[in-house]
Design an enzyme around this catalytic site. Sequence first.
Site, PDB file in Angstrom:
ATOM      1  N   CYS A  88      58.997 -14.332  10.104  1.00  0.00           N
ATOM      2  CA  CYS A  88      57.657 -14.813  10.407  1.00  0.00           C
ATOM      3  C   CYS A  88      56.712 -13.631  10.521  1.00  0.00           C
ATOM      4  O   CYS A  88      57.065 -12.576  11.083  1.00  0.00           O
ATOM      5  CB  CYS A  88      57.688 -15.601  11.716  1.00  0.00           C
ATOM      6  SG  CYS A  88      56.063 -16.100  12.320  1.00  0.00           S
ATOM      7  N   HIS A 227      58.711 -23.899  12.658  1.00  0.00           N
ATOM      8  CA  HIS A 227      58.516 -22.650  13.423  1.00  0.00           C
ATOM      9  C   HIS A 227      57.027 -22.350  13.593  1.00  0.00           C
ATOM     10  O   HIS A 227      56.559 -22.083  14.708  1.00  0.00           O
ATOM     11  CB  HIS A 227      59.213 -21.503  12.688  1.00  0.00           C
ATOM     12  CG  HIS A 227      59.003 -20.154  13.306  1.00  0.00           C
ATOM     13  ND1 HIS A 227      59.976 -19.491  14.014  1.00  0.00           N
ATOM     14  CD2 HIS A 227      57.926 -19.319  13.305  1.00  0.00           C
ATOM     15  CE1 HIS A 227      59.506 -18.335  14.441  1.00  0.00           C
ATOM     16  NE2 HIS A 227      58.263 -18.203  14.006  1.00  0.00           N
ATOM     17  N   GLU A 228      56.275 -22.400  12.507  1.00  0.00           N
ATOM     18  CA  GLU A 228      54.853 -22.057  12.580  1.00  0.00           C
ATOM     19  C   GLU A 228      54.063 -23.094  13.382  1.00  0.00           C
ATOM     20  O   GLU A 228      53.093 -22.747  14.058  1.00  0.00           O
ATOM     21  CB  GLU A 228      54.268 -21.899  11.172  1.00  0.00           C
ATOM     22  CG  GLU A 228      54.953 -20.839  10.315  1.00  0.00           C
ATOM     23  CD  GLU A 228      54.991 -19.469  10.953  1.00  0.00           C
ATOM     24  OE1 GLU A 228      54.093 -19.149  11.763  1.00  0.00           O
ATOM     25  OE2 GLU A 228      55.927 -18.703  10.663  1.00  0.00           O
ATOM     26  N   HIS A 231      54.016 -22.047  16.878  1.00  0.00           N
ATOM     27  CA  HIS A 231      52.968 -21.076  17.203  1.00  0.00           C
ATOM     28  C   HIS A 231      51.623 -21.768  17.412  1.00  0.00           C
ATOM     29  O   HIS A 231      50.868 -21.416  18.328  1.00  0.00           O
ATOM     30  CB  HIS A 231      52.839 -20.051  16.076  1.00  0.00           C
ATOM     31  CG  HIS A 231      53.939 -19.030  16.052  1.00  0.00           C
ATOM     32  ND1 HIS A 231      54.406 -18.404  17.179  1.00  0.00           N
ATOM     33  CD2 HIS A 231      54.653 -18.510  15.004  1.00  0.00           C
ATOM     34  CE1 HIS A 231      55.358 -17.553  16.839  1.00  0.00           C
ATOM     35  NE2 HIS A 231      55.536 -17.603  15.535  1.00  0.00           N
ATOM     36  N   HIS A 237      57.321 -15.901  20.012  1.00  0.00           N
ATOM     37  CA  HIS A 237      58.684 -15.747  19.523  1.00  0.00           C
ATOM     38  C   HIS A 237      59.663 -15.694  20.688  1.00  0.00           C
ATOM     39  O   HIS A 237      59.375 -15.161  21.754  1.00  0.00           O
ATOM     40  CB  HIS A 237      58.809 -14.472  18.679  1.00  0.00           C
ATOM     41  CG  HIS A 237      58.262 -14.647  17.305  1.00  0.00           C
ATOM     42  ND1 HIS A 237      57.696 -13.619  16.586  1.00  0.00           N
ATOM     43  CD2 HIS A 237      58.186 -15.740  16.496  1.00  0.00           C
ATOM     44  CE1 HIS A 237      57.295 -14.065  15.408  1.00  0.00           C
ATOM     45  NE2 HIS A 237      57.588 -15.351  15.340  1.00  0.00           N
TER      46      HIS A 237
END
Length: 507
Positions: A88, A227-228, A231, A237
């Site tokens: 990432c 995953h993004e 964020h 993380h």
Amino acid sequence: MGPRAAGALRAALALGLLAAAQPGPAPRQRRDAELFLEKYGYFGKQAPGTHSPDEFTDALRDFQRVTHLPLSGVLDAPTLHQMALPRCGTGDGERDTGTQQASSTRRHRRTAQHGGRWYKRHLTYRVVNWPQYLPQHKVRLAVRAAFELWSNVSSLVFWEVRDGPADIRLTFFHGDHNDGLNNAFDGPGGALAHAFFPRRGEAHFDSAERWSLHSGKGRNLFIVVAHEVGHTLGLQHSPVRRALMSPYYKKLGKDFVLSWDDVLAVQSLYGKPSKGLAIQLPGKVFTHFQDWSTDPYGGDRQQRSPSAYYCHSFFDAITADGDHNIYIFKGNHYWMVPVHGNASDPQPLQTRWPGLPAGIDASAWSQSTGKFYFFKGGRCWRYMGSRLDAGFPTKCSARGLPRHPDTALHFQQLRRMVLFKGPKYYVLGEEPLALEPYYPRSLRDWQGLPSGTAGALTHSDGSVYFFRDERYWCFQPGQLRVVASGKWAAELPWMGCWDGNSGHVLF
């Protein structure tokens, strides 16, 4: 290659390894590592290039702690290897690992302007544009599943909008996209995506990456999107191994996609689900989005018939039999393309080859024995017709064969099987299936052939065609070099992407 040449090659390799093992990295390696640590926030807000040796050592230890490497503070080979892996592009942020403070040098998030969390529980999202070679309705299913992962374990609710404003926007970009040169995408590998923390609500993905919707070759888009999205909800993380929010994207398996660390992190911001218990789902649920289902949104103008699906996507492997029928493998299915004919509908792998798993790495048909070979991970399968040979599947990696080979090919000029993996190739005898002496060798022997091909076949004219992504390379065995290349779907009518009756391209 004779024994003397092989001995010289081994001696040169030993000298190279000895040189690499000498203490202290090369100046270029140290500078590249410093740039990497700057990019991902390990030096805090210090000016670039102003780091003392002690600060560099502390930053290295921080990175090694996050990536579960020995805390040597030395730029050794494992640390360099870890830095080179796809990951990432969002910085690793400020954290306490639970054992000691990460560093006296405080780090910060990649995005300075963030809101911490959303102050509402119902959020909209929009996919602004689409990755190439993937059908839109499959991408939409994967994106929806990525958002549902987080809504399953929190009080958040998401719904998609097709146009206009949205709280969270997912966009595919190439190269520099006005996020600063430090965040420009660099093609396959490197930083695959990055995202901004709440209330900007954006996640950016490298459009040049080789995206996939299953557990075979390519970068799994579902995992990267999930995953993004984390964020965009405010999660940094995680230092926990195999957490979804680890800087290095996890792989799908039998375990839960979200770890306990991911669940606790999102619940600390938004609370638990308002009704019922948190729902955790294992990775195996999401390994194959290409199930040939109809578009639940009423039709996708870019989606063609299942027969043409592989023509605007990537495939796992390819081979051709003695009648020059082509077999194309993707996920849990395969297509057969007869000579000068149209592609069949997708067929289940297990119907033709019982016991063969989905998402194979490589396949080849042997002109010597008339048998099909399949490779996945460290194992291999061999079939005569649809019957699995005795003793198979077997652990081929124990015989010196590479794990996860890129390509398999029966090369008639050698009357041997050849496996390609990265910058090397391996020549195998078939009875027994074992590595020949003095291999592997450098791919430079195959002049003009790139590394990382996804498959190869011998055409009826004797040429060998190699494939990677949308491109092909035509290799002439007599000249031992590549003589042509191009885009296979549009330029090779025998690949089944042209209508055999009308001569028109199907997509």
